[in-house]
Design a protein around this motif. Structure first.
Motif, PDB file in Angstrom:
ATOM      1  N   ARG A 151      10.123  -4.673  -4.289  1.00  0.00           N
ATOM      2  CA  ARG A 151      10.346  -6.062  -3.884  1.00  0.00           C
ATOM      3  C   ARG A 151      11.648  -6.190  -3.087  1.00  0.00           C
ATOM      4  N   ASP A 154      11.350  -4.670   0.321  1.00  0.00           N
ATOM      5  CA  ASP A 154      10.624  -5.574   1.207  1.00  0.00           C
ATOM      6  C   ASP A 154      11.580  -6.617   1.802  1.00  0.00           C
ATOM      7  N   ARG A 155      12.437  -7.149   0.936  1.00  0.00           N
ATOM      8  CA  ARG A 155      13.411  -8.157   1.370  1.00  0.00           C
ATOM      9  C   ARG A 155      14.343  -7.563   2.431  1.00  0.00           C
TER      10      ARG A 155
ATOM     11  N   ILE B 111       4.404  -9.542   9.128  1.00  0.00           N
ATOM     12  CA  ILE B 111       4.333  -9.485   7.677  1.00  0.00           C
ATOM     13  C   ILE B 111       5.418 -10.409   7.158  1.00  0.00           C
ATOM     14  N   VAL B 112       5.027 -11.395   6.387  1.00  0.00           N
ATOM     15  CA  VAL B 112       6.012 -12.307   5.819  1.00  0.00           C
ATOM     16  C   VAL B 112       6.512 -11.642   4.538  1.00  0.00           C
ATOM     17  N   ARG B 113       7.749 -11.170   4.581  1.00  0.00           N
ATOM     18  CA  ARG B 113       8.277 -10.354   3.489  1.00  0.00           C
ATOM     19  C   ARG B 113       9.022 -11.197   2.459  1.00  0.00           C
ATOM     20  N   SER B 114       9.340 -10.555   1.343  1.00  0.00           N
ATOM     21  CA  SER B 114      10.050 -11.216   0.253  1.00  0.00           C
ATOM     22  C   SER B 114      11.258 -11.977   0.783  1.00  0.00           C
ATOM     23  N   GLY B 115      11.382 -13.244   0.405  1.00  0.00           N
ATOM     24  CA  GLY B 115      12.537 -14.036   0.814  1.00  0.00           C
ATOM     25  C   GLY B 115      12.359 -14.749   2.136  1.00  0.00           C
ATOM     26  N   GLN B 116      11.291 -14.425   2.879  1.00  0.00           N
ATOM     27  CA  GLN B 116      11.087 -15.070   4.170  1.00  0.00           C
ATOM     28  C   GLN B 116      10.164 -16.275   4.033  1.00  0.00           C
ATOM     29  N   ASN B 131       3.777 -10.925   1.635  1.00  0.00           N
ATOM     30  CA  ASN B 131       4.140 -10.081   0.498  1.00  0.00           C
ATOM     31  C   ASN B 131       4.687 -10.919  -0.659  1.00  0.00           C
ATOM     32  N   PRO B 132       4.708 -10.365  -1.879  1.00  0.00           N
ATOM     33  CA  PRO B 132       5.250 -11.106  -3.017  1.00  0.00           C
ATOM     34  C   PRO B 132       6.665 -11.609  -2.693  1.00  0.00           C
ATOM     35  N   ARG B 149      -0.140 -12.297  -1.028  1.00  0.00           N
ATOM     36  CA  ARG B 149       0.410 -11.913  -2.330  1.00  0.00           C
ATOM     37  C   ARG B 149       1.624 -12.762  -2.690  1.00  0.00           C
TER      38      ARG B 149
END
Ligand SMILES: Nc1ncnc2c1ncn2[C@@H]1O[C@H](COP(=O)(O)OP(=O)(O)O)[C@@H](O)[C@H]1O
Ligand SMILES: [Mg+2]
Lengths: 267, 222
Positions: A151, A154-155, B111-116, B131-132, B149
């Motif tokens: 996670r 990914d951030r 891809i829309v990533r965590s935090g975005q 993404n989660p 997700r």
């Protein structure tokens, strides 16, 4: 003119420092001139993993604040002949002692003298991270096969993709343990790569010899017989642009994962 | 009085009140003057009769909000009249852009990533995954060609008819208008079929086969 690569992860303790030390040493073994830069100000430990702790006189903050030249602060790795150097982090100051602009200038200067400048990034996404990526041309994202590490990776990838001066980041999956994947307690490689959808630069097994080597100040990559050593060397070769297929040891693992995955999806 | 002159205001009685056609070539001041005059002439004597709705057709004239207000006040000032609608053929560029943004399909490849957070005014067509920890928000519908997700919020400005569709529907949270639903705490199997989410008659978000939308939301065809 060399290339600056930042090694980052978001989450702490996943193996950034270990990767920086081993990939840097592997690049030096392959004949490149390498400078390692520790930007984890206040929590430096790249020097310990490299076994260079006792030779530090000046540090990064001294250079930035003009107390000494870069050349004076660089610690030479005596195992090599003028090929591997370390610019240590300051132990006493905090992360705000350096600005991204200062880091950029410093890395720019190092790139004149070295083929590769590897920047060890602190955990988190604040000032320390911003300093570490400021001068980088490329990035390696390190993760472990755990949901929380993935996670955070990914951030970080999302943030790195916004930095126009940095090439698309590449992934290293560290500390893979076959039996945990088998039990379904860990994510498998395919799953992680698909999820993060960036190029895979390499995978490294969880190996207690890595820890032992780090404790002795002798990066594992110097011991050619270990599994992790071969993995790190392969990563270095891939950085040089060689297309190294997943090595038999790695392949064996990957095949194992693939099989396990099949078993699971059959039910 | 110059009654013989060409008239700027035409009054027509319809089954739901009065329709006033206002000339769009004369000056605004001339228009107001004549309107005042005509309405005064025709004004009923008693002020307690039933209210009559007035529909204004202003043609190709652009009225500022201030002018609209003035017209409404003028008409309300006459016994029993109240403006129900003002219909103009013209809108400002700003309004047009706003309209376009709210009705267009925005396609985004990422891809829309965590935090975005990815936020569009109209419909969203995402060529990629959420993404989660990542969030997509749309004023209209959300169509995701990859995996959902993270969090998706459709009908952000209150549209309860908005839908969310994804090839792989494994969201952390779904929101449509002000209705929210969250993923079950247990792990669910990944289905190999595109799915959609919408608000049903009980005001709950349900996830089902995409094909149902043909019947449930025929307005999706444009
Ligand atoms: N492949 C590996 N196998 C076993 N232990 C590892 C491996 N990689 C790293 N470690 C250990 O994990 C710990 C954290 O690694 P470190 O490189 O300091 O992480 P970070 O710099 O990301 O905080 C260290 O004790 C290190 O020796
Ligand atoms: Mg570290």
């Amino acid at each position: 003119m060399g290339e600056a690569i930042v090694i980052t992860s978001g989450k702490g303790g996943v193996g950034k420092t270990t990767t920086t030390a081993n990939v840097g040493t592997a690049l030096a073994l392959l004949g490149k001139r390498v400078c390692l830069v520790d930007t984890d100000i206040g929590l430096r430990n790249l020097d310990v993993v490299m076994g260079l702790e006792n030779r530090i006189i000046y540090d990064l903050v001294d250079v930035v604040e003009g107390r000494c030249t870069i050349q004076k602060a660089l610690v030479k790795d005596k195992r090599f002949d003028d090929q591997l150097y370390l610019l240590p982090a300051a132990q006493t100051s905090d992360k705000t002692a350096v600005t991204p602009e200062q880091m950029k200038r410093l890395v720019e200067e190092l790139k004149q003298d070295y083929d590769y400048v590897l920047i060890d990034c602190p955990a988190g996404i604040e000032q320390g991270y911003k300093n570490a990526v400021a001068g980088a041309d490329a990035a390696i994202v390190v993760t472990t096969p755990e949901v929380s590490a993935v996670r955070d990776a990914d951030r970080i990838i999302g943030l790195l993709e916004k930095e126009e001066h940095i090439k698309p980041p590449r992934l290293v999956i560290n500390r893979i343990r076959g039996h945990m994947v088998k039990n379904g307690d860990m994510l498998d490689i395919d799953e992680i790569v698909m999820h993060l959808s960036i190029d895979l630069l390499g995978i490294i097994a969880d190996d207690e010899n890595v820890i032992k080597a780090s404790n002795n100040g002798e990066p594992i990559v110097l011991d050619p017989s270990s599994r992790a050593s071969i993995s790190y060397r392969n990563i270095a070769r891939r950085i040089l642009g060689e297309s190294v297929p997943l090595q038999p040891l790695e392949e064996e693992q990957k095949g194992l994962f693939a099989k396990i995955k099949k078993l699971f999806s059959v039910r | 009085m110059n009654r013989q002159k060409q008239s700027y205001v035409t009054i027509k009685g319809t089954k739901d009140g009065l329709t006033l056609h206002l000339d769009d070539t004369c000056s605004y001041d001339d228009l107001i003057a004549e309107l005042e005059e005509k309405l005064t002439v025709n004004e009923p004597k008693e002020s307690d009769g039933p209210l009559v709705s007035v529909h204004l057709k202003v043609g190709n004239r652009y009225l500022t909000p201030k002018q609209e207000e003035e017209l409404r006040a003028l008409i309300r000032g006459k016994n029993n009249l109240v403006v129900q609608s003002i219909d103009s053929n013209v809108i400002t560029k700003e309004e047009a852009l706003q309209w376009k943004r709210k009705t267009e399909i925005v396609s985004v490849s990422k891809i829309v990533r965590s935090g975005q957070v990815l936020h569009v005014q109209g419909d969203l067509l995402l060529i990629g995954d959420v993404n989660p920890g990542g969030t997509v928000i749309a004023g209209g519908n959300i169509f995701i060609l990859g995996a959902l997700r993270g969090i998706a919020h459709a009908g952000y400005y209150g549209n309860k008819d908005a839908v969310i569709a994804a090839s792989i529907m494994k969201p952390m949270q779904l929101r449509i208008s002000d209705v929210m639903s969250r993923a079950p705490d247990y792990k669910t199997d990944e289905r190999n079929e595109m799915e959609c989410a919408y608000i049903d008659d009980d005001n709950q978000i349900v996830v089902d086969r995409l094909q149902l939308l043909t019947h449930l939301r025929p307005n999706l065809s444009r």
